[in-house]
Write an enzyme that holds these catalytic residues in place. Structure first.
Site, PDB file in Angstrom:
ATOM      1  N   SER A  32     -58.422  21.284 -42.839  1.00 45.03           N
ATOM      2  CA  SER A  32     -57.370  22.002 -43.552  1.00 45.03           C
ATOM      3  C   SER A  32     -56.515  21.001 -44.304  1.00 45.03           C
ATOM      4  O   SER A  32     -56.447  19.824 -43.931  1.00 45.03           O
ATOM      5  CB  SER A  32     -56.499  22.771 -42.560  1.00 45.03           C
ATOM      6  OG  SER A  32     -55.336  23.293 -43.179  1.00 45.03           O
ATOM      7  N   TYR A  58     -51.324  23.479 -34.541  1.00 47.22           N
ATOM      8  CA  TYR A  58     -52.381  23.615 -35.548  1.00 47.22           C
ATOM      9  C   TYR A  58     -52.488  22.352 -36.393  1.00 47.22           C
ATOM     10  O   TYR A  58     -53.578  21.812 -36.596  1.00 47.22           O
ATOM     11  CB  TYR A  58     -52.082  24.819 -36.432  1.00 47.22           C
ATOM     12  CG  TYR A  58     -53.059  25.036 -37.564  1.00 47.22           C
ATOM     13  CD1 TYR A  58     -54.318  25.576 -37.331  1.00 47.22           C
ATOM     14  CD2 TYR A  58     -52.702  24.723 -38.877  1.00 47.22           C
ATOM     15  CE1 TYR A  58     -55.203  25.789 -38.371  1.00 47.22           C
ATOM     16  CE2 TYR A  58     -53.581  24.936 -39.917  1.00 47.22           C
ATOM     17  CZ  TYR A  58     -54.834  25.466 -39.671  1.00 47.22           C
ATOM     18  OH  TYR A  58     -55.712  25.674 -40.702  1.00 47.22           O
ATOM     19  N   LYS A 113     -55.651  19.684 -36.692  1.00 40.64           N
ATOM     20  CA  LYS A 113     -56.332  19.416 -37.965  1.00 40.64           C
ATOM     21  C   LYS A 113     -56.240  17.936 -38.350  1.00 40.64           C
ATOM     22  O   LYS A 113     -57.168  17.394 -38.953  1.00 40.64           O
ATOM     23  CB  LYS A 113     -55.744  20.304 -39.066  1.00 40.64           C
ATOM     24  CG  LYS A 113     -56.039  21.788 -38.868  1.00 40.64           C
ATOM     25  CD  LYS A 113     -57.523  22.075 -38.826  1.00 40.64           C
ATOM     26  CE  LYS A 113     -57.828  23.561 -38.746  1.00 40.64           C
ATOM     27  NZ  LYS A 113     -59.276  23.861 -38.762  1.00 40.64           N
TER      28      LYS A 113
END
Length: 285
Positions: free
Chosen positions: A143, A156, A160
């Site tokens: 991402s 998150y 990533k």
């Protein structure tokens, strides 16, 4: 970097998290280009249904990507019934949103398990097989969050960053083997990941369709870049943002209301996606 060429037409491609969203779009594009697609997803029924809709001899399997034994089981079955895996798309991922202090440790652990450890397990299981054959390609979907920081997305973002750093480092260990890893870093994508997040109307214009990510991901099979962004230009923007002073970065975030992932999040609109996160938490226990 030297690598062994892979023709997509006829190649065996395993796509994790392929029952919906970005993974499904990548699987569809691979199938259109002639690949023998295998969709793997925690929701085995959805994986089978997606494979049936794709047709072209696609197969669907239930897979808990964070469980080494389950990953080995699926890979063995695929190689026994379909053939040696040429391309693996590590796409499975989850994105919990909200203040960090309101997030349970179970959610944080599931996020790392799906977004990072699954890539590690994939490499441990498939890299030796690919190296022995002298060919293979990993497409690791991370991402744009793997290069920035964002409130409301701490776990998150951490996962990533880990996945991006892992792929870039492991890639260099593969030099000379014929096997490669490309990291794909999408911006916000029009999938259930963004459900319930209060974007302004003009911000929604910048949310890209999954088909763009699929185009860029599948395109890596031909020239094997270390990293690509989606949309194009994302990687350059991510590199330039490191030159922005902290105070200016925070000012810009306030001006555009970039802290929206802290809240208020519409949990009703996000309920289906949050339910899938809960299932990942259950799988982690």
């Amino acid at each position: 970097m030297k690598f062994t060429e892979i023709q997509i037409d006829g190649a065996v491609a395993l796509v994790t998290g392929g029952a919906r969203g970005i993974g499904l779009s990548i699987a569809q594009r691979l199938a259109r280009e002639g690949a023998r697609v295998v969709i793997a997803d925690l929701d085995g029924d959805a994986a089978v249904l997606a494979a049936r809709e794709i047709g072209a001899d696609a197969r669907g399997f239930a897979l808990d990507v964070g469980e080494s034994d389950d990953y080995r089981r699926v890979v063995a079955e695929v190689e026994d019934t379909v053939g040696p895996i040429d391309i693996v798309v590590n796409n499975a991922g989850i994105m919990p949103v909200g203040p960090l202090l309101e997030e349970s440790r179970g959610v944080a652990e599931a996020t790392m398990r799906v977004n990072f450890w699954s890539h590690y397990i994939s490499y441990q299981v498939l890299a030796p097989r690919m190296i022995a054959r002298g060919r293979g390609h990993f497409i690791n979907v991370t991402s744009a969050a793997g290069a920035i920081h964002s409130p409301g997305l701490a776990s998150y973002v951490a996962s990533k960053h880990a996945a991006t750093g892992f792929a870039r480092s492991a890639r260099e260990e593969l030099v000379g083997t014929g096997v490669t890893i490309s990291t794909v870093m999408p911006a916000a994508v029009r999938t259930q990941l963004v459900d319930g997040i209060p974007f302004k109307w003009w911000e929604k214009l910048g949310i890209i369709p999954p088909s763009w990510v699929a185009r860029d991901a599948v395109g890596t099979v031909r020239n094997r870049p270390a990293v690509v962004g989606s949309p194009r230009g994302t990687v350059l923007a991510l590199r330039l943002q490191h030159l922005i002073p902290g105070w200016l970065w925070l000012l810009g975030r306030r001006i555009v209301n970039a802290d929206r992932t802290v809240g208020p999040v519409d949990r009703s609109a996000r309920s289906e996606y949050d339910g899938r996160i809960d299932r990942q938490v259950e799988a982690t226990i």
